[in-house]
Write a protein that holds these residues in place. Structure first.
Motif, PDB file in Angstrom:
ATOM      1  N   ASN A  12       0.817  -1.221   0.000  1.00  0.00           N
ATOM      2  CA  ASN A  12       0.000   0.000   0.000  1.00  0.00           C
ATOM      3  C   ASN A  12       0.848   1.267   0.000  1.00  0.00           C
ATOM      4  O   ASN A  12       0.475   2.293   0.571  1.00  0.00           O
ATOM      5  CB  ASN A  12      -0.956   0.020   1.201  1.00  0.00           C
ATOM      6  CG  ASN A  12      -2.159   0.924   0.965  1.00  0.00           C
ATOM      7  OD1 ASN A  12      -2.456   1.310  -0.176  1.00  0.00           O
ATOM      8  ND2 ASN A  12      -2.864   1.266   2.025  1.00  0.00           N
ATOM      9  N   TRP A  13       1.998   1.184  -0.658  1.00  0.00           N
ATOM     10  CA  TRP A  13       2.885   2.342  -0.813  1.00  0.00           C
ATOM     11  C   TRP A  13       3.660   2.168  -2.099  1.00  0.00           C
ATOM     12  O   TRP A  13       4.106   1.062  -2.439  1.00  0.00           O
ATOM     13  CB  TRP A  13       3.841   2.464   0.360  1.00  0.00           C
ATOM     14  CG  TRP A  13       4.727   3.667   0.277  1.00  0.00           C
ATOM     15  CD1 TRP A  13       4.417   4.942   0.653  1.00  0.00           C
ATOM     16  CD2 TRP A  13       6.061   3.718  -0.261  1.00  0.00           C
ATOM     17  NE1 TRP A  13       5.479   5.787   0.395  1.00  0.00           N
ATOM     18  CE2 TRP A  13       6.498   5.054  -0.169  1.00  0.00           C
ATOM     19  CE3 TRP A  13       6.909   2.765  -0.805  1.00  0.00           C
ATOM     20  CZ2 TRP A  13       7.763   5.459  -0.602  1.00  0.00           C
ATOM     21  CZ3 TRP A  13       8.171   3.163  -1.237  1.00  0.00           C
ATOM     22  CH2 TRP A  13       8.587   4.496  -1.129  1.00  0.00           C
ATOM     23  N   GLY A  14       3.853   3.291  -2.832  1.00  0.00           N
ATOM     24  CA  GLY A  14       4.501   3.185  -4.130  1.00  0.00           C
ATOM     25  C   GLY A  14       3.574   2.513  -5.133  1.00  0.00           C
ATOM     26  O   GLY A  14       2.512   1.999  -4.778  1.00  0.00           O
ATOM     27  N   SER A  15       3.963   2.511  -6.384  1.00  0.00           N
ATOM     28  CA  SER A  15       3.079   2.011  -7.435  1.00  0.00           C
ATOM     29  C   SER A  15       2.757   0.529  -7.265  1.00  0.00           C
ATOM     30  O   SER A  15       1.584   0.127  -7.293  1.00  0.00           O
ATOM     31  CB  SER A  15       3.698   2.265  -8.810  1.00  0.00           C
ATOM     32  OG  SER A  15       4.965   1.638  -8.923  1.00  0.00           O
ATOM     33  N   THR A  16       3.776  -0.308  -7.051  1.00  0.00           N
ATOM     34  CA  THR A  16       3.515  -1.744  -6.947  1.00  0.00           C
ATOM     35  C   THR A  16       2.794  -2.088  -5.648  1.00  0.00           C
ATOM     36  O   THR A  16       1.953  -2.998  -5.615  1.00  0.00           O
ATOM     37  CB  THR A  16       4.821  -2.544  -7.047  1.00  0.00           C
ATOM     38  OG1 THR A  16       5.717  -2.147  -6.015  1.00  0.00           O
ATOM     39  CG2 THR A  16       5.476  -2.322  -8.407  1.00  0.00           C
TER      40      THR A  16
END
Length: 396
Positions: A12-16
């Protein structure tokens, strides 16, 4: 109740990490139990979370990578402990994302996956799994990975090694680990990457494309007016502005575009901002999503001069806010747009890029409604990520 376990460097952080979170949310809504195992950060999630290792483990893994170029082959104890947790969860589907990032040992992980024998989905967000070192190679024009890697020209690029080049051994170690997993399906997030996979040692696996999606309830045209009333607004966005993202291309554009064309770049460091020429406004990375939406909406055109990329989410965000996109013909960057929502330019042709920007701005070649409609049709995450749920069910 079927159980899904996703593994990624972040949750739930960054694109991936956000992609994993969205897939987990859709699974939960469909009645699944959802777990996400991750390597770094302190996230919150709708899924149940497992952290693999600790900050100490991650730093030690990073140190070994710097010294020995053995990325993905440290974190032994942390990975073995995680395997015990997998056995306790007993998932029906294991879904891999980025298994690089200094947090997990891929040999130990894949030895377990082969022993387990259940269905595995692996979404590739970059090229690291089939090269001996790098995550991308277009910028260096290196295609040794098609046969075997050696004398890596990007040894000091992520995951950087300070002195030792282990690219040949890494290439064959990955080949040995990643091949022979009987129930593995590989998902590429762009048709370009799927095409590259067909040339790699992973080509024998089932390969399909599922493009990324975004939240169209957040990324939508805003009513804010541009402050550059007498000129045109050019926007560029990146989470990290390194050479491959095209920062130097924007500096070149500043000399080629009219003075009343204001360039705004989001995601720069303090040092990068201080070195910008007049006519380029630099903004540090922002967690204020509405500010980003307003910038997309104010822009006359979103410019993405990326020199190597897979399927940039920023292109989708711009379209969703009604802004046309212009990009180099790089990787999967061109796949986000069509003839009525943007323009593609030959690789590193900075003069053609500047001319096409002026055409878009002066002639109003594209309509904002068309850009928004394309985002609604193809990149609504609530629809796009349902494809993963269908894939899971078909594998079960």
């Amino acid at each position: 109740m079927p159980t899904l376990l996703q593994i990624n460097v972040t949750a739930n952080w960054g694109s991936t990490g956000k992609i994993a979170e969205d897939i987990g949310r859709i699974a939960i809504e469909a009645g699944w139990e959802s777990w996400i195992a991750y390597g770094r950060g302190n996230p919150h999630s709708q899924s149940k979370l497992i952290r693999i290792g600790s900050d100490f483990d991650m730093n030690l893994h990073g140190l070994q990578t710097r010294l020995f170029d053995n990325h993905g082959l440290a974190s032994n104890k942390a990975t073995k402990h995680f395997i015990k947790q997998i056995k306790a969860i007993n998932p029906d589907i294991i879904h891999l994302h980025n298994i690089h990032g200094y947090y997990i040992n891929y040999e130990i992980l894949f030895d377990y996956l082969k022993e387990w024998g259940g269905p595995v989905v692996w979404t590739l967000h970059d090229c690291w799994p089939f090269t001996g070192h790098c995550a991308y190679y277009e910028f260096s024009n290196c295609y040794r990975w098609k046969s075997r890697c050696y004398d890596c020209p990007q040894i000091k690029s992520y995951p950087a090694s300070l002195c030792y080049d282990r690219s040949t051994k890494n290439f064959f170690d990955k080949q040995e680990s990643f091949l022979g997993c009987k129930n593995l399906t590989i998902v590429a997030v762009s048709d370009w990457l799927r095409g590259e996979l067909k040339k790699s040692f992973l080509k024998e696996y089932p390969l399909l494309t599922i493009h990324n999606g975004i939240d169209l309830s957040i990324f939508k045209p805003s009513a804010i007016k541009a402050c550059n009333n007498n000129g045109k607004n050019i926007l560029g966005v990146a989470s990290v502005w390194d050479k491959r993202k095209g920062l130097e291309e924007f500096v070149k554009l500043r000399d080629l575009l009219p003075e009343n064309y204001l360039i705004t770049l989001v995601g720069l460091s303090k040092e990068q901002i201080s070195s910008l020429p007049d006519g380029i406004i630099g903004i540090r990375r922002t967690e204020n999503v509405q500010q980003l939406v307003d910038l997309y909406s104010m822009a006359d055109v979103y410019v993405n001069p990326t020199l190597e990329d897979n399927f940039p989410t920023t292109n989708l965000e711009a379209l969703a806010c009604g802004t046309p996109v212009i990009t180099y013909k790089t990787g999967g960057s061109i796949e986000a747009i069509d003839a009525v929502t943007g323009i593609t330019v030959e690789y590193k042709d900075i003069h053609s890029l500047s001319e096409e920007i002026k055409h878009i701005c002066e002639l109003s070649l594209f309509f904002r409604d068309d850009c928004r409609k394309r985002a609604e049709k193809f990149y609504n995450k609530s629809i796009v990520f349902q494809q993963y749920l269908k894939l899971y069910k078909s594998l079960l």
